[in-house]
Design a protein around this motif. Structure first.
Motif, mmCIF file in Angstrom:
data_model
loop_
_atom_site.group_PDB
_atom_site.id
_atom_site.type_symbol
_atom_site.label_atom_id
_atom_site.label_comp_id
_atom_site.label_asym_id
_atom_site.label_seq_id
_atom_site.Cartn_x
_atom_site.Cartn_y
_atom_site.Cartn_z
ATOM 1 N N PRO A 115 0.817 -1.226 0.000
ATOM 2 C CA PRO A 115 0.000 0.000 0.000
ATOM 3 C C PRO A 115 0.846 1.269 0.000
ATOM 4 C CG PRO A 115 -0.919 -1.594 1.513
ATOM 5 C CD PRO A 115 0.401 -2.142 1.082
ATOM 6 N N LYS A 116 1.966 1.253 0.739
ATOM 7 C CA LYS A 116 2.848 2.413 0.767
ATOM 8 C C LYS A 116 3.468 2.650 -0.607
ATOM 9 C CE LYS A 116 7.382 3.813 2.463
ATOM 10 N NZ LYS A 116 8.561 3.423 3.278
ATOM 11 N N VAL A 117 3.981 1.583 -1.196
ATOM 12 C CA VAL A 117 4.623 1.707 -2.513
ATOM 13 C C VAL A 117 3.610 2.153 -3.558
ATOM 14 C CG1 VAL A 117 5.795 0.451 -4.362
ATOM 15 C CG2 VAL A 117 6.394 0.009 -1.976
ATOM 16 N N LYS A 118 2.404 1.622 -3.486
ATOM 17 C CA LYS A 118 1.369 2.025 -4.435
ATOM 18 C C LYS A 118 1.075 3.503 -4.324
ATOM 19 C CE LYS A 118 -3.358 1.003 -5.932
ATOM 20 N NZ LYS A 118 -4.580 0.190 -5.688
ATOM 21 N N GLN A 119 0.998 4.009 -3.101
ATOM 22 C CA GLN A 119 0.736 5.431 -2.893
ATOM 23 C C GLN A 119 1.890 6.283 -3.444
ATOM 24 O OE1 GLN A 119 0.126 6.487 1.208
ATOM 25 N NE2 GLN A 119 -0.707 8.504 0.723
ATOM 26 N N VAL A 120 3.105 5.822 -3.239
ATOM 27 C CA VAL A 120 4.274 6.539 -3.769
ATOM 28 C C VAL A 120 4.228 6.575 -5.299
ATOM 29 C CG1 VAL A 120 6.790 6.423 -4.030
ATOM 30 C CG2 VAL A 120 5.739 6.069 -1.780
ATOM 31 N N LEU A 121 3.866 5.453 -5.902
ATOM 32 C CA LEU A 121 3.788 5.385 -7.360
ATOM 33 C C LEU A 121 2.687 6.306 -7.892
ATOM 34 C CD1 LEU A 121 4.237 1.532 -7.905
ATOM 35 C CD2 LEU A 121 5.868 3.332 -8.517
ATOM 36 N N GLU A 122 1.552 6.308 -7.251
ATOM 37 C CA GLU A 122 0.452 7.178 -7.683
ATOM 38 C C GLU A 122 0.863 8.649 -7.644
ATOM 39 O OE1 GLU A 122 -3.379 4.412 -6.329
ATOM 40 O OE2 GLU A 122 -2.607 5.977 -4.990
ATOM 41 N N GLN A 123 1.565 9.033 -6.572
ATOM 42 C CA GLN A 123 2.006 10.415 -6.446
ATOM 43 C C GLN A 123 3.052 10.748 -7.514
ATOM 44 O OE1 GLN A 123 0.638 12.676 -4.438
ATOM 45 N NE2 GLN A 123 1.945 14.212 -5.450
ATOM 46 N N ALA A 124 3.933 9.782 -7.799
ATOM 47 C CA ALA A 124 4.972 10.008 -8.814
ATOM 48 C C ALA A 124 4.353 10.201 -10.191
ATOM 49 C CB ALA A 124 5.946 8.833 -8.831
ATOM 50 N N LEU A 125 3.314 9.428 -10.513
ATOM 51 C CA LEU A 125 2.679 9.541 -11.827
ATOM 52 C C LEU A 125 1.957 10.873 -11.992
ATOM 53 C CD1 LEU A 125 1.222 5.938 -12.299
ATOM 54 C CD2 LEU A 125 3.310 6.900 -13.279
ATOM 55 N N LYS A 126 1.452 11.436 -10.878
ATOM 56 C CA LYS A 126 0.757 12.724 -10.958
ATOM 57 C C LYS A 126 1.700 13.851 -11.363
ATOM 58 C CE LYS A 126 -2.881 11.626 -7.599
ATOM 59 N NZ LYS A 126 -3.446 11.941 -6.253
ATOM 60 N N GLU A 127 2.989 13.648 -11.124
ATOM 61 C CA GLU A 127 3.971 14.675 -11.461
ATOM 62 C C GLU A 127 4.470 14.554 -12.897
ATOM 63 O OE1 GLU A 127 7.024 14.321 -8.572
ATOM 64 O OE2 GLU A 127 5.714 14.761 -6.862
ATOM 65 N N VAL A 128 4.036 13.525 -13.608
ATOM 66 C CA VAL A 128 4.461 13.329 -15.005
ATOM 67 C C VAL A 128 3.413 13.956 -15.917
ATOM 68 C CG1 VAL A 128 5.045 11.658 -16.782
ATOM 69 C CG2 VAL A 128 5.644 11.198 -14.402
ATOM 70 N N SER A 129 3.835 14.936 -16.696
ATOM 71 C CA SER A 129 2.895 15.572 -17.628
ATOM 72 C C SER A 129 2.542 14.611 -18.768
ATOM 73 C CB SER A 129 3.502 16.858 -18.200
ATOM 74 O OG SER A 129 4.674 16.569 -18.942
ATOM 75 N N LYS A 130 1.390 14.816 -19.356
ATOM 76 C CA LYS A 130 0.885 14.068 -20.509
ATOM 77 C C LYS A 130 0.345 12.687 -20.154
ATOM 78 C CE LYS A 130 3.642 16.552 -23.938
ATOM 79 N NZ LYS A 130 4.539 16.471 -25.090
ATOM 80 N N ILE A 131 0.346 12.326 -18.858
ATOM 81 C CA ILE A 131 -0.387 11.120 -18.461
ATOM 82 C C ILE A 131 -1.855 11.515 -18.320
ATOM 83 C CG2 ILE A 131 -0.839 9.529 -16.556
ATOM 84 C CD1 ILE A 131 2.084 9.232 -16.128
ATOM 85 N N LEU A 132 -2.738 10.780 -18.967
ATOM 86 C CA LEU A 132 -4.147 11.122 -18.949
ATOM 87 C C LEU A 132 -4.750 10.842 -17.565
ATOM 88 C CD1 LEU A 132 -5.206 9.620 -22.409
ATOM 89 C CD2 LEU A 132 -4.596 11.981 -21.887
ATOM 90 N N PRO A 133 -5.540 11.785 -17.035
ATOM 91 C CA PRO A 133 -6.151 11.558 -15.713
ATOM 92 C C PRO A 133 -7.234 10.487 -15.741
ATOM 93 C CG PRO A 133 -6.938 13.616 -16.672
ATOM 94 C CD PRO A 133 -5.858 13.121 -17.575
ATOM 95 N N GLU A 134 -7.881 10.336 -16.889
ATOM 96 C CA GLU A 134 -8.914 9.315 -17.054
ATOM 97 C C GLU A 134 -8.660 8.516 -18.327
ATOM 98 O OE1 GLU A 134 -11.231 8.444 -15.029
ATOM 99 O OE2 GLU A 134 -10.887 10.039 -13.570
ATOM 100 N N PRO A 135 -8.720 7.200 -18.249
ATOM 101 C CA PRO A 135 -8.859 6.355 -17.055
ATOM 102 C C PRO A 135 -7.639 6.505 -16.128
ATOM 103 C CG PRO A 135 -9.216 5.099 -19.088
ATOM 104 C CD PRO A 135 -8.610 6.391 -19.481
#
Length: 272
Positions: free
Chosen positions: A190-210
């Motif tokens: 769960p900790k690693v998943k949360q870290v990964l989710e936060q890291a992806l939010k900082e990458v531009s051009k990743i679509l928010p949906e899906p």
């Protein structure tokens, strides 16, 4: 004088026989070519309305034009009384010889017609044929040109495309990246998943949906294999891949998440 009269009579007979036929042949030629031209124009308009490929439309129109004009010439030869049996035999033999010599090219030609008609992909789509990946820049009658991310042009024979599984990454308007990450067994998922989710939010051009998918893919002897699946536009495939991997490595470093090395065997704890 007898010979002269005989030759004159033969000439008159020939003239009486051929002049009407020549006149009729010329009339058929003029009318036939006019009709053929009109039919070709109608075929062009019909192909345009039905949405045929711009590459295929001129080719099909020219084929129709050649067939119609060939038919007119055949009718003219028949009117003039020509014996076409020998000509047909020669043409059949020549067609067979050419077909055998160009067997591979004819296969590519037929495959090109299928691709341009069925349209499994179009110019500017990102596709993969076997292990060949890139953007389609041109669809020809015999081959398809694909530009790789390394800026190389792949000239793929059309027969290879129709005989292989083609992956069209642009069909749905977005594609899903498949990023594999490892974490040690003692670390909390769960900790690693949360870290990964936060890291992806900082990458531009990743679509928010899906929203990105993150889960446990597999277990090996040293680490837990994770899969990270963000969605991006096809044109952003490689840019986001590199930036996402960079962001994940930075996030692991800042949160002191360790990775396992394959040297030796060590028994450790299993986290949550």
């Amino acid at each position: 004088m007898d010979k002269i009269n005989e030759y004159a009579q033969i000439a008159i007979d020939k003239a009486v026989f051929y002049i009407p036929r020549i006149f009729l042949a010329g009339l058929i030629l003029w009318i036939g070519f006019k009709i053929a031209k009109k039919i070709v124009e109608l075929v062009k308009k019909a192909l345009e309305k039905t949405g045929f490929s711009e590459t295929l439309r001129p080719f099909l129109s020219s084929i129709v034009g050649v067939l119609l004009k060939g038919t007119v010439l055949f009718v003219i030869a028949t009117v003039l009384g020509a014996d076409l049996t020998g000509l047909f035999a020669i043409l059949a033999a020549a067609a067979f010889a050419v077909g055998m010599a160009l067997q591979g090219s004819l296969g590519n030609f037929a495959s090109g017609i299928l691709i341009l008609t069925l349209k499994p992909f179009k110019v500017a789509d990102w596709i993969q044929v076997d292990d060949k990946f890139g953007r389609v820049v041109e669809i020809g009658i015999f081959s398809t040109d694909v530009l790789t991310p390394g800026n190389k042009i792949l000239i793929i024979p059309n027969s290879m495309i129709t005989e292989s599984v083609v992956t069209n990454y642009s069909e749905k308007g977005m594609i899903r990246l498949e990023l594999e990450v490892t974490m040690p067994y003692e670390e909390s998922f769960p900790k690693v998943k949360q870290v990964l989710e936060q890291a992806l939010k900082e990458v531009s051009k990743i679509l928010p949906e899906p929203s990105p998918e993150i889960g446990i893919l597999d277990f090996d002897s040293h680490s837990v294999q994770l899969i990270v699946r963000p969605f991006v536009l096809p044109d952003d495939f490689w840019e986001v891949t590199f930036n996402a991997n960079k962001a994940i490595k930075k996030a692991f470093s800042s949160h002191d998440i360790k990775v396992a090395y394959s040297e030796g065997v060590e028994i450790g704890k299993i986290g949550e």
